[in-house]
Design an enzyme around this catalytic site. Structure first.
Site, mmCIF file in Angstrom:
data_model
loop_
_atom_site.group_PDB
_atom_site.id
_atom_site.type_symbol
_atom_site.label_atom_id
_atom_site.label_comp_id
_atom_site.label_asym_id
_atom_site.label_seq_id
_atom_site.Cartn_x
_atom_site.Cartn_y
_atom_site.Cartn_z
ATOM 1 N N HIS A 1 -6.856 -8.842 4.996
ATOM 2 C CA HIS A 1 -6.379 -8.737 6.375
ATOM 3 C C HIS A 1 -7.639 -8.939 7.210
ATOM 4 C CE1 HIS A 1 -3.704 -7.304 9.645
ATOM 5 N NE2 HIS A 1 -4.894 -7.242 10.207
ATOM 6 N N HIS B 1 6.231 -8.165 2.813
ATOM 7 C CA HIS B 1 6.326 -6.699 2.805
ATOM 8 C C HIS B 1 7.780 -6.336 2.500
ATOM 9 C CE1 HIS B 1 2.334 -6.077 4.661
ATOM 10 N NE2 HIS B 1 2.601 -7.235 5.243
ATOM 11 N N ASP C 1 4.502 -13.142 5.751
ATOM 12 C CA ASP C 1 4.177 -11.820 6.301
ATOM 13 C C ASP C 1 5.432 -11.166 6.878
ATOM 14 O OD1 ASP C 1 2.584 -9.640 6.803
ATOM 15 O OD2 ASP C 1 1.822 -10.383 8.706
ATOM 16 N N HIS D 1 -2.554 -14.589 6.664
ATOM 17 C CA HIS D 1 -2.026 -14.819 8.027
ATOM 18 C C HIS D 1 -3.106 -15.180 9.053
ATOM 19 C CE1 HIS D 1 -3.188 -10.627 8.166
ATOM 20 N NE2 HIS D 1 -2.111 -10.201 7.540
ATOM 21 N N HIS E 1 3.120 -13.958 0.727
ATOM 22 C CA HIS E 1 2.776 -12.734 1.476
ATOM 23 C C HIS E 1 4.046 -12.097 2.048
ATOM 24 C CE1 HIS E 1 -0.254 -10.586 4.250
ATOM 25 N NE2 HIS E 1 0.924 -10.012 4.452
ATOM 26 N N HIS F 1 10.596 -3.592 10.328
ATOM 27 C CA HIS F 1 10.573 -2.243 10.903
ATOM 28 C C HIS F 1 11.917 -2.059 11.602
ATOM 29 C CE1 HIS F 1 6.191 -1.511 10.480
ATOM 30 N NE2 HIS F 1 6.038 -2.777 10.797
HETATM 31 O O1 DOR Z 1 2.271 -7.195 11.820
HETATM 32 C C1 DOR Z 1 1.966 -6.752 10.718
HETATM 33 N N1 DOR Z 1 2.802 -5.956 10.034
HETATM 34 N N2 DOR Z 1 0.770 -7.058 10.191
HETATM 35 C C2 DOR Z 1 0.335 -6.497 9.045
HETATM 36 O O2 DOR Z 1 -0.752 -6.821 8.642
HETATM 37 C C3 DOR Z 1 1.127 -5.474 8.365
HETATM 38 C C4 DOR Z 1 2.541 -5.606 8.682
HETATM 39 C C5 DOR Z 1 3.356 -4.399 8.286
HETATM 40 O O3 DOR Z 1 3.202 -3.941 7.154
HETATM 41 O O4 DOR Z 1 4.171 -3.953 9.093
HETATM 42 ZN ZN ZN Z 2 1.168 -8.553 5.914
#
Ligand code: DOR
Ligand code: ZN
Length: 346
Positions: free
Chosen positions: A136, A15, A247, A174, A13, A251
């Site tokens: 999710h 991103h 996960d 998660h 998992h 950002h």
């Molecule tokens: O904290 C998170 N950030 N949870 C998620 O499900 C998505 C992820 C994100 O894409 O920033």
């Molecule tokens: Zn995620």
């Protein structure tokens, strides 16, 4: 144990985002993992096999030449999901799974599914094809407390869904509660769960330790200590229902430290080290390989990696931040250290 050797792990998992962020973050995951299951919550989301194929190429272009790394793609389910394209994408090996974001549950979930019942035919087709559904698992409703969203989702959405589709295979992404861990084992081999490093390392006290800690804010949010303990027991149990999924969700700092900050912990630079720290504390290093390298591939039906890696018990500093786009991303343990280090090949 002063060192530990295991097959290259898989992150079930991640991103990666897109553009310059993607170029920055992919090498961190590719350095530690053989493969990763890539989340589709871009803007716009990855909703077709063609979009996934193009995204996969952009990820591969960001993998350093000396690393061997395989991204595995997922489809973002919406109210308009095209079942034919979804199943063809799975059959052709473009999609490894499909991801269900309940609308408004998290980052870029505004395109998510507004009515589970309305796409029941999609779940039926996935069950027939053996295509895993990734959830999710939060019920977002004004009368449901944010700390109870997982429990409500399990009871009100997932249990009935699994009843309606007895062959549907599911990954609870998660998990954050003891109820989530119990749910993952209740259905035998058709349900599994990923667990993040932050939910093993911390409980909700950490969000407020000495002040507000935006870099530990993620969705689903950290829960009570008793849930953290249940997750640690599940991860280190050796049961095939539990496997590694960081996960990692980068950002930039300005988006995290904001009036309305984004959810996500950027753990990729120290992910394996962070999990090792937990397994070490639980005296369960002997079960690390099952969690990190074997259980995930077995659930998805691909072979475990053949290469071995060794981590040694040696402290390494963690960078304060990673620069991107005139801003920066703050990693888990940024400015601190971790007690394990990947032994470089000589
Ligand atoms: O904290 C998170 N950030 N949870 C998620 O499900 C998505 C992820 C994100 O894409 O920033
Ligand atoms: Zn995620």
């Amino acid at each position: 144990m002063e060192s530990i050797t295991f097959r290259r792990p898989v992150d079930l998992h991640v991103h990666f985002r897109d553009g310059s962020m993607l170029d920055k973050v992919v090498p961190f995951t590719a350095r530690q993992f053989a493969r990763a299951i890539v989340m589709p919550n871009l803007t716009p989301p990855v909703t077709s096999a063609a979009m996934a194929q193009a995204y996969r190429q952009r990820i591969l272009a960001a993998v350093p030449d000396d690393l061997d790394f395989t991204p595995m793609m997922t489809c973002y389910l919406t109210d308009q999901t095209d079942v034919t394209d979804l199943l063809a994408g799975y059959r052709d090996g473009i999609f490894a799974a499909a991801k269900l974001y309940p609308a408004h549950a998290t980052t870029n979930a505004q395109f998510g599914v507004t009515s589970i019942a309305a796409i029941d035919h999609v779940f039926a087709a996935m069950a027939d094809a053996g295509m895993p559904l990734l959830t999710h698992g939060e019920l977002v409703r004004h009368d449901v407390d944010i700390f109870d969203r997982e429990q409500y989702f399990l009871d009100e959405v997932l249990a009935p869904l699994l009843e309606r589709h007895p062959t549907l295979r599911l990954v609870l992404e998660h998990i954050t509660t003891s109820e989530g861990a119990a749910f993952a084992t209740r259905y035998g081999s058709r349900v599994a769960a990923t667990i993040t490093p932050q939910h093993l390392l911390f409980n909700r006290n950490a969000l407020f330790e000495g002040g507000l800690r935006p870099h530990l804010y993620c969705m689903p949010i950290l829960k009570r200590a008793r849930h953290q303990q249940a997750l640690r027991a599940a991860a280190t149990s050796g049961l095939p229902n539990f496997f590694l999924g960081t996960d990692t969700a980068p950002h930039v700092r300005s988006a995290k430290e904001a009036d309305c900050g984004c959810a996500g912990v950027f753990s990729a630079p120290v992910a394996v080290e962070a999990y090792l720290c937990v397994f070490d504390q639980e005296a369960a290093l002997a079960r690390f390989e099952a969690f990190a390298s074997l259980n995930g591939p077995a659930f998805y039906g691909f072979p475990p990696d053949q290469q071995l890696v060794t981590y040694i018990r040696q402290r390494q500093p963690v960078a304060l931040s990673v620069a991107v786009d005139n801003d920066e991303i703050v990693p888990l343990f940024g400015g601190g250290s971790v007690d394990w280090t990947l032994r470089q090949k000589v």
